[in-house]
Design an enzyme around this catalytic site. Structure first.
Site, PDB file in Angstrom:
ATOM      1  CG  ASP A 237      26.968  27.001  -6.589  1.00  0.00           C
ATOM      2  OD1 ASP A 237      28.050  26.394  -6.454  1.00  0.00           O
ATOM      3  OD2 ASP A 237      26.154  27.161  -5.669  1.00  0.00           O
TER       4      ASP A 237
ATOM      5  CG  ASP B 261      27.007  21.385  -3.432  1.00  0.00           C
ATOM      6  OD1 ASP B 261      26.591  20.283  -3.808  1.00  0.00           O
ATOM      7  OD2 ASP B 261      28.207  21.603  -3.151  1.00  0.00           O
TER       8      ASP B 261
ATOM      9  CE  LYS C 191      31.019  29.332  -6.144  1.00  0.00           C
ATOM     10  NZ  LYS C 191      29.745  28.639  -6.460  1.00  0.00           N
TER      11      LYS C 191
ATOM     12  CG  ASP D 144      22.701  28.218  -3.700  1.00  0.00           C
ATOM     13  OD1 ASP D 144      23.863  28.221  -4.171  1.00  0.00           O
ATOM     14  OD2 ASP D 144      22.424  27.727  -2.592  1.00  0.00           O
TER      15      ASP D 144
END
Length: 308
Positions: free
Chosen positions: A30, A32, A223, A249
């Site tokens: 990922d 961000d 996602k 995250d």
């Protein structure tokens, strides 16, 4: 509390660390909260990617953020020191939408509830994208006229759009009244982690409003949808999901996506998920491994090198 203990990658034994890095060939990250915050850097993330590449890993980036152009992503990855980044190394919802539009041969125009860079990207490759942009003051008397469908649409595209307006939402509901108009959605995240100290709401609630009002279920191409996994498998010719490590995250989007696709999963604590939330999650919702941040890969490879 979960009964399952999740190992931190730096607390594995020297042998287990070697076994860990030898257990995957492809790393999907990922962006961000993992490579950077939306508006702030994360130390060591670029160096970590380079360490993985130096070990022969294919490193790809899978983000739900389509608000940046390819040129902006090239600049961002270059700015954190990632070597040999190519625009084909990253997938975001607009690229997935384009894949879906081409695969399903949608020839009619599409109505975009996507960011300006996303709309420009679609137009650049030949998609007939329609938008609703008006400077006219909106009143009950002119809302119906302003949101009147201008043509039959092949799809309504929904994604993160920071300047989304009520007329645009209303217009989308009118296009979706046509059951042949497909409803394709990207931005489903609950949160947008801007900096370490600032997180703002995501766009899932607006999507829920569209679903509820229209009675339509969108085709999710971001996602944690399994459809995105199928798209990735086709684009990157991924042979064995167990040889893929997904790093994210978010438990709900990144870890859940990885688990849905049969990948190994690694949660980093640099973004939206505090460690307490990870421990309190049900065992079936927990990652296989966790780390403080991507920078832990630097120390991991240093440990492996010392023990060699």
């Amino acid at each position: 509390m979960s009964a399952r203990k999740i190992p931190h990658i730096l607390k594995l034994s020297a042998q287990e660390q070697k076994e860990f890095v030898n257990s995957f060939d492809v790393v999907m990250c990922d962006c961000d909260g993992v490579m950077w915050m939306i508006a702030a850097p994360l130390a060591g993330s670029g160096e970590a990617v380079n360490a993985l590449k130096a070990d022969g890993k294919q490193v790809l980036f899978v983000t739900n953020n389509s608000m940046r152009s390819d040129d902006e992503y090239v600049k961002l990855f270059g700015g954190i020191g990632v070597k040999d980044f190519q625009t084909n190394d990253i997938i975001h919802p607009i690229k997935s939408m384009l894949y879906y539009i081409k695969k399903h041969n949608i020839k009619e125009p599409v109505f975009s509830l996507c960011s300006p860079p996303s709309t420009r990207m679609l137009r650049k490759v030949g998609v007939d994208v329609r938008t609703l942009d008006t400077t006219e003051e909106i009143t009950p008397n002119n809302l119906g006229r302003i949101t009147e469908p201008e043509a039959r649409m092949g799809a309504v595209l929904y994604d993160i759009k920071l300047d989304l307006t009520y007329p645009q939402i209303a217009a989308a509901t009118r296009y979706l009244a046509d059951k042949d108009c497909q409803f394709i959605a990207g931005g489903t995240d609950w949160l947008l982690p801007m900096t370490k100290d600032l997180t703002v709401p995501g766009f899932c609630d607006i999507l829920d409003t569209l679903k509820r009002f229209t009675g339509r279920e969108p085709i999710i191409i971001s996602k944690p949808a399994v459809l995105l996994g199928e798209i990735l498998k086709d684009i990157y010719k991924l042979a064995d999901p167990k040889r893929c490590l997904f790093v994210g995250d978010s438990l709900t989007h990144d870890v859940r996506f990885g688990l849905n696709c049969g990948y190994q999963t690694l949660l980093v604590l640099s973004g939206s998920t505090p460690i307490e939330e990870m421990w309190q999650a049900k065992a079936e919702d927990q990652p296989h491994f966790y780390a403080d941040s991507m920078a832990d890969f630097i120390e991991l490879y240093a440990n492996i090198s010392k023990s060699a």
